[in-house]
Design a protein around this motif. Sequence first.
Motif, mmCIF file in Angstrom:
data_model
loop_
_atom_site.group_PDB
_atom_site.id
_atom_site.type_symbol
_atom_site.label_atom_id
_atom_site.label_comp_id
_atom_site.label_asym_id
_atom_site.label_seq_id
_atom_site.Cartn_x
_atom_site.Cartn_y
_atom_site.Cartn_z
ATOM 1 N N GLU A 1 7.018 8.901 6.445
ATOM 2 C CA GLU A 1 7.579 10.002 7.214
ATOM 3 C C GLU A 1 6.662 10.408 8.364
ATOM 4 O O GLU A 1 7.119 10.803 9.434
ATOM 5 C CB GLU A 1 7.765 11.169 6.227
ATOM 6 N N HIS A 2 5.352 10.315 8.152
ATOM 7 C CA HIS A 2 4.402 10.827 9.148
ATOM 8 C C HIS A 2 3.685 9.712 9.908
ATOM 9 O O HIS A 2 3.050 8.853 9.294
ATOM 10 C CB HIS A 2 3.366 11.729 8.474
ATOM 11 N N TRP A 3 3.775 9.766 11.231
ATOM 12 C CA TRP A 3 3.241 8.720 12.097
ATOM 13 C C TRP A 3 2.284 9.295 13.127
ATOM 14 O O TRP A 3 2.507 10.392 13.651
ATOM 15 C CB TRP A 3 4.401 8.017 12.822
ATOM 16 N N LEU B 1 0.835 -1.202 0.000
ATOM 17 C CA LEU B 1 0.000 0.000 0.000
ATOM 18 C C LEU B 1 0.872 1.256 0.000
ATOM 19 O O LEU B 1 0.636 2.193 -0.773
ATOM 20 C CB LEU B 1 -0.930 -0.028 1.224
ATOM 21 N N VAL B 2 1.907 1.258 0.845
ATOM 22 C CA VAL B 2 2.803 2.421 0.926
ATOM 23 C C VAL B 2 3.521 2.625 -0.412
ATOM 24 O O VAL B 2 3.619 3.752 -0.909
ATOM 25 C CB VAL B 2 3.804 2.252 2.099
ATOM 26 N N ASP B 3 4.000 1.548 -1.009
ATOM 27 C CA ASP B 3 4.685 1.663 -2.312
ATOM 28 C C ASP B 3 3.751 2.240 -3.368
ATOM 29 O O ASP B 3 4.141 3.085 -4.169
ATOM 30 C CB ASP B 3 5.190 0.297 -2.781
ATOM 31 N N GLU B 4 2.521 1.764 -3.346
ATOM 32 C CA GLU B 4 1.526 2.233 -4.314
ATOM 33 C C GLU B 4 1.272 3.735 -4.139
ATOM 34 O O GLU B 4 1.215 4.487 -5.108
ATOM 35 C CB GLU B 4 0.228 1.431 -4.099
ATOM 36 N N LEU B 5 1.163 4.159 -2.892
ATOM 37 C CA LEU B 5 0.942 5.587 -2.616
ATOM 38 C C LEU B 5 2.132 6.405 -3.087
ATOM 39 O O LEU B 5 1.982 7.405 -3.792
ATOM 40 C CB LEU B 5 0.710 5.807 -1.115
ATOM 41 N N HIS C 1 2.544 7.121 -6.660
ATOM 42 C CA HIS C 1 1.600 8.116 -7.177
ATOM 43 C C HIS C 1 1.833 9.504 -6.576
ATOM 44 O O HIS C 1 0.987 10.391 -6.715
ATOM 45 C CB HIS C 1 0.159 7.688 -6.895
ATOM 46 N N GLY C 2 2.940 9.657 -5.850
ATOM 47 C CA GLY C 2 3.232 10.964 -5.258
ATOM 48 C C GLY C 2 2.337 11.322 -4.093
ATOM 49 O O GLY C 2 2.109 12.500 -3.808
ATOM 50 N N ILE C 3 1.798 10.303 -3.420
ATOM 51 C CA ILE C 3 0.905 10.544 -2.276
ATOM 52 C C ILE C 3 1.648 10.188 -0.987
ATOM 53 O O ILE C 3 2.153 9.066 -0.851
ATOM 54 C CB ILE C 3 -0.385 9.705 -2.404
ATOM 55 N N LYS C 4 1.714 11.148 -0.052
ATOM 56 C CA LYS C 4 2.425 10.920 1.212
ATOM 57 C C LYS C 4 1.587 10.057 2.135
ATOM 58 O O LYS C 4 0.479 10.445 2.505
ATOM 59 C CB LYS C 4 2.650 12.257 1.923
ATOM 60 N N PRO C 5 2.116 8.899 2.565
ATOM 61 C CA PRO C 5 1.357 8.086 3.516
ATOM 62 C C PRO C 5 1.491 8.636 4.940
ATOM 63 O O PRO C 5 2.574 9.057 5.349
ATOM 64 C CB PRO C 5 2.021 6.708 3.424
ATOM 65 N N VAL C 6 0.398 8.654 5.678
ATOM 66 C CA VAL C 6 0.396 9.009 7.091
ATOM 67 C C VAL C 6 -0.188 7.800 7.816
ATOM 68 O O VAL C 6 -1.341 7.417 7.572
ATOM 69 C CB VAL C 6 -0.461 10.263 7.350
ATOM 70 N N VAL C 7 0.617 7.169 8.665
ATOM 71 C CA VAL C 7 0.204 5.909 9.289
ATOM 72 C C VAL C 7 -0.296 6.128 10.713
ATOM 73 O O VAL C 7 0.402 6.696 11.545
ATOM 74 C CB VAL C 7 1.388 4.911 9.319
ATOM 75 N N THR C 8 -1.518 5.674 10.983
ATOM 76 C CA THR C 8 -2.033 5.619 12.349
ATOM 77 C C THR C 8 -1.811 4.194 12.854
ATOM 78 O O THR C 8 -2.234 3.232 12.210
ATOM 79 C CB THR C 8 -3.539 5.926 12.395
ATOM 80 N N LEU C 9 -1.146 4.067 13.994
ATOM 81 C CA LEU C 9 -0.873 2.718 14.504
ATOM 82 C C LEU C 9 -2.107 2.071 15.116
ATOM 83 O O LEU C 9 -2.319 0.874 14.976
ATOM 84 C CB LEU C 9 0.243 2.775 15.557
ATOM 85 N N TYR C 10 -2.902 2.869 15.820
ATOM 86 C CA TYR C 10 -4.045 2.266 16.520
ATOM 87 C C TYR C 10 -5.326 3.044 16.289
ATOM 88 O O TYR C 10 -5.512 4.146 16.795
ATOM 89 C CB TYR C 10 -3.768 2.191 18.033
ATOM 90 N N HIS C 11 -6.202 2.466 15.484
ATOM 91 C CA HIS C 11 -7.523 3.053 15.259
ATOM 92 C C HIS C 11 -8.565 2.012 15.706
ATOM 93 O O HIS C 11 -9.357 1.528 14.919
ATOM 94 C CB HIS C 11 -7.679 3.451 13.794
#
Length: 477
Positions: A165-167, A110-114, A117-127
Motif C-alpha cells: 500500500e505504501h510507496w 519478502l512482502v508475503d512474509e511481512l 506476520h501482520g507487518i505493513k511493507p513500505v517500498v522505497t524504489l530507489y535507495h
Amino acid sequence: SESAQPVTPVTFPSSFLWGTATSAYQIEGAVREGGRTPSIWDTFSHTPGKTADGDTGDIAVDHYHRYRDDVALMADLGLNAYRFSVSWPRVQPTGRGPAVQVGLDFYRRLVDELLSHGIKPVVTLYHWDLPQELEDAGGWPERDTALRFAEYARIVGEALGDRVEHWITLNEPWCCAFLGYGSGVHAPGRTDHLASLRAAHHLNLAHGLGIQALRSVMPARNTIAVSLNSSVVRTVSQDPADLAAAQKIDDLANGVFHGPMLHGEYPATLLEATSSITDWSYVLDGDLRTINQRLDALGLNYYTSTLVSAADGAVKGPRADGHGESEYSPWPGADDVAFHQTPGERTRMGWTVDPDGMHELIMRYSREAPGLPLYITENGAAYEDKVDADGRVHDPERIAYLHSHLTAVHRAIADGADVRGYFLWSLMDNFEWAYGYAKRFGVIHIDYATLKRTLKSSARWYGQVARTGVLPEVPAA
Ligand code: PNW
C-alpha cells in the motif's frame, strides 16, 4: 537534574506505524545471484580507497538468504511496519528492458512474509543503487536516467502494487546528487558541481515520472511519498550575512527538492545563487508540472541539524558539515558559507544529538505542505555497541537518543502536525556506505564473522513502545 514528570503518559495514535528501515545494498548481499548486475555502489565499493577498510556490500548481512529470520525478529518485537528498498539491478539488470522474474520474486516472497506476520511493507524504489550501465550512459546528470526510472517504477508497481500500500519514490535525493556527483564521497564518486545540479533536476523528474507510472498501474488506494533528508539549518547569529548563508544552504538542501515537488518551482534564491555554475537550461518545458505531482504523504529522514555562518573568504579543505571527508564541497555556489559543529553530545558519526531539530523540521513541513501526512522514514544513531560477556548488547545511549527524538515527534503531533508513523534506522547493523561496517546503526547487533543476529536492549525497548504506543520514562543508563 530535575526531570519534569509528564502528567499524562506520552501516548501515540493507535493507527501509528511503528517500523524500522533498511535499504537493499546495505543488507542484502548476494550481489551476483539471480542475474543481478553491478550497481554504482558495487563499482564504488570495489574501487580502492572509496570505503573504510575497503568494505563492500558483497555479503552485507546476507538478508537475501535470511529474510525469513529477519521478518520473524520484527514480528517478535511487535513492529507493525517495515521500510525496505528494491534493488534496481536485481529487477532490471541493465536498467532497461524486461524485468527479471527471479529478482521480482525475491521481493514478492519478502512482502508475503511481512504480510503473513501482520507487518505493513513500505517500498522505497530507489535507495542509491543505480545500475552501472545507466551510470556508464551518463547517470543522473542525464535526462534519460529519469525516463528509465519511470519504466522501472512501472515494473515494480505492477508486480507488488496489489499487496503493497505504501510507496516511496526516492530516498534522500540530496545524497544522490550532491554526495554522489558533487563531493564524491558516495557512488559514483564524481566531483562536478554542474553535474550535481543536473542530477538534482533529473532526480526530481524521476520522482514525478515515477509517480505517474506507479499511479497508472496501481490501485488508487495506495499512497505515494518521497523521503527527503531535509536539513534544519541554524545560524550562529541573526546577522544578515549569516541569515543569507542559511538561506543558501536551506535552498541547496531542501528547496531544490521540495520547491518543485511541493510548489512546482525552484526557489528564485537558488537559481540566483547557482547562476555562475548553471543556467538550468536542462529544465525543459513541462518538467516542473511533471515534478509537482500530487503526493499522498511526505517522508522525513532526520539525524542532526546543520549550523552555518557567513565565511570570511573561500573555505578550503575539510568542513565540519558532517558529510564525509572530501576536498570537494557538496554545496555548489556556497564557498562563502562556513559550517560549524553544533554544540552538544555526539553520536559515533560525529553528528550532534539535537532532538529539538526534529520537532522544528516536522513543524516546518507541516507549514510547507499543509494537510500532507508526514512520516519519519528514518531516524536513529550509530554507537559503539559491544557484546557483553553474557552475550547481551546494552545500548543505553541509543535508547536515550530514540527516547528524546520520539518525545520530539510526540510534541509535534501535540502541536498539530499529522505524523502517522516512525521508521527507526535501522533494523540491524549494516553496510554504512563510505563508512563500511565500522558504524553500527542497528537495534539488532550483527556479528560479522558469523552474521549472527542479537537483539540490543534498544530493540526490546523499541518493541515495547511499538506494542503499547506509549513512551516510557527513559531508564537510567
Ligand atoms: C542516510 N549526510 O544516509 C541513508 O538513507 C541511510 O541509507 C544511511 O544508512 C543513514 O542515513 C545513516 O547515515 C545519509 O552526509 C548519509 O548528510 C549521509 C548523510 C545523510 C544521510
